[in-house]
Design an enzyme around this catalytic site. Structure first.
Site, PDB file in Angstrom:
ATOM      1  CB  ILE A 114     -15.361  -8.904 -48.757  1.00  0.00           C
ATOM      2  CG1 ILE A 114     -16.494  -9.254 -49.684  1.00  0.00           C
ATOM      3  CG2 ILE A 114     -15.850  -8.191 -47.510  1.00  0.00           C
ATOM      4  CD1 ILE A 114     -17.464 -10.283 -49.112  1.00  0.00           C
ATOM      5  CD  GLU A 141     -15.729  -4.336 -38.516  1.00  0.00           C
ATOM      6  OE1 GLU A 141     -15.729  -4.908 -39.630  1.00  0.00           O
ATOM      7  OE2 GLU A 141     -16.044  -3.149 -38.341  1.00  0.00           O
ATOM      8  CB  VAL A 142     -13.269 -11.293 -38.775  1.00  0.00           C
ATOM      9  CG1 VAL A 142     -13.238 -12.806 -38.929  1.00  0.00           C
ATOM     10  CG2 VAL A 142     -14.254 -10.680 -39.776  1.00  0.00           C
ATOM     11  CG  HIS A 202      -7.931 -10.698 -39.878  1.00  0.00           C
ATOM     12  ND1 HIS A 202      -8.763 -11.031 -38.829  1.00  0.00           N
ATOM     13  CD2 HIS A 202      -8.155  -9.401 -40.145  1.00  0.00           C
ATOM     14  CE1 HIS A 202      -9.476  -9.969 -38.482  1.00  0.00           C
ATOM     15  NE2 HIS A 202      -9.118  -8.966 -39.250  1.00  0.00           N
TER      16      HIS A 202
HETATM   17  P1  AMP Z   1     -10.931  -6.536 -38.755  1.00  0.00           P
HETATM   18  O1  AMP Z   1     -11.725  -5.271 -38.563  1.00  0.00           O
HETATM   19  O2  AMP Z   1      -9.469  -6.348 -38.535  1.00  0.00           O
HETATM   20  O3  AMP Z   1     -11.519  -7.690 -37.954  1.00  0.00           O
HETATM   21  O4  AMP Z   1     -11.041  -6.872 -40.284  1.00  0.00           O
HETATM   22  C1  AMP Z   1     -11.958  -7.780 -40.810  1.00  0.00           C
HETATM   23  C2  AMP Z   1     -11.846  -7.660 -42.305  1.00  0.00           C
HETATM   24  O5  AMP Z   1     -12.436  -8.797 -42.872  1.00  0.00           O
HETATM   25  C3  AMP Z   1     -12.553  -6.438 -42.884  1.00  0.00           C
HETATM   26  O6  AMP Z   1     -11.615  -5.660 -43.625  1.00  0.00           O
HETATM   27  C4  AMP Z   1     -13.629  -7.042 -43.767  1.00  0.00           C
HETATM   28  O7  AMP Z   1     -13.868  -6.301 -44.936  1.00  0.00           O
HETATM   29  C5  AMP Z   1     -13.061  -8.417 -44.070  1.00  0.00           C
HETATM   30  N1  AMP Z   1     -14.022  -9.456 -44.395  1.00  0.00           N
HETATM   31  C6  AMP Z   1     -15.127  -9.800 -43.697  1.00  0.00           C
HETATM   32  N2  AMP Z   1     -15.759 -10.833 -44.275  1.00  0.00           N
HETATM   33  C7  AMP Z   1     -15.016 -11.163 -45.369  1.00  0.00           C
HETATM   34  C8  AMP Z   1     -15.151 -12.145 -46.402  1.00  0.00           C
HETATM   35  N3  AMP Z   1     -16.162 -13.024 -46.421  1.00  0.00           N
HETATM   36  N4  AMP Z   1     -14.189 -12.193 -47.363  1.00  0.00           N
HETATM   37  C9  AMP Z   1     -13.164 -11.319 -47.364  1.00  0.00           C
HETATM   38  N5  AMP Z   1     -12.992 -10.372 -46.424  1.00  0.00           N
HETATM   39  C10 AMP Z   1     -13.905 -10.287 -45.441  1.00  0.00           C
END
Ligand code: AMP
Ligand code: ZN
Length: 113
Positions: A29, A93-94, A98
């Site tokens: 996103i 962050e998530v 991934h």
């Molecule tokens: P990380 O910091 O490795 O956890 O990366 C999390 C990634 O998820 C970040 O690059 C965000 O921009 C992405 N992200 C968070 N929410 C969404 C969403 N709803 N759809 C697509 N990407 C997302």
């Protein structure tokens, strides 16, 4: 339920580029490169620390999906970067594992300042 599980269940929209019974890939996103895709297992695994022996095939499969995406997008020869963040210091962050797939320009050296 975490944000990526909601995407898996199609409760949240995403620009999906690949899907099978175990894996999904969709555009980030907030892209950090001209092409920035996230490849995730459908199973909710929080971090690399939570990977178990029985995930070996799944993780191998994710790399083959990355290879397929690279070819389909025509960046396989030019190149791309696959990156995983783990926990706070890793910049995660998530908390649903991934694989970031970056491509579309020379990405330069990995700099971790
Ligand atoms: P990380 O910091 O490795 O956890 O990366 C999390 C990634 O998820 C970040 O690059 C965000 O921009 C992405 N992200 C968070 N929410 C969404 C969403 N709803 N759809 C697509 N990407 C997302
Ligand atoms: Zn999840």
């Amino acid at each position: 339920m975490c944000v990526f599980c909601k995407i898996v269940k199609k409760e949240l929209p995403a620009k999906i580029v690949y899907e099978d019974d175990k894996v999904m890939a969709f555009h980030d996103i907030n892209p950090q490169a001209p092409i920035h895709i996230l490849i995730i297992p459908k199973e909710h695994i929080e971090t690399v620390n939570d990977l178990q022996e029985n995930h070996k095939e799944l993780i191998g499969h994710i790399f083959l999906v990355a290879k397929k995406i690279a070819k389909e997008l025509g960046v396989d020869e030019k190149g791309y970067r696959i990156l995983i963040n783990c926990n706070k210091d890793g910049g995660q962050e998530v908390y649903h594992i991934h694989f970031h797939f970056f491509a579309g320009k020379p990405l330069g050296p990995m700099i971790c300042k």
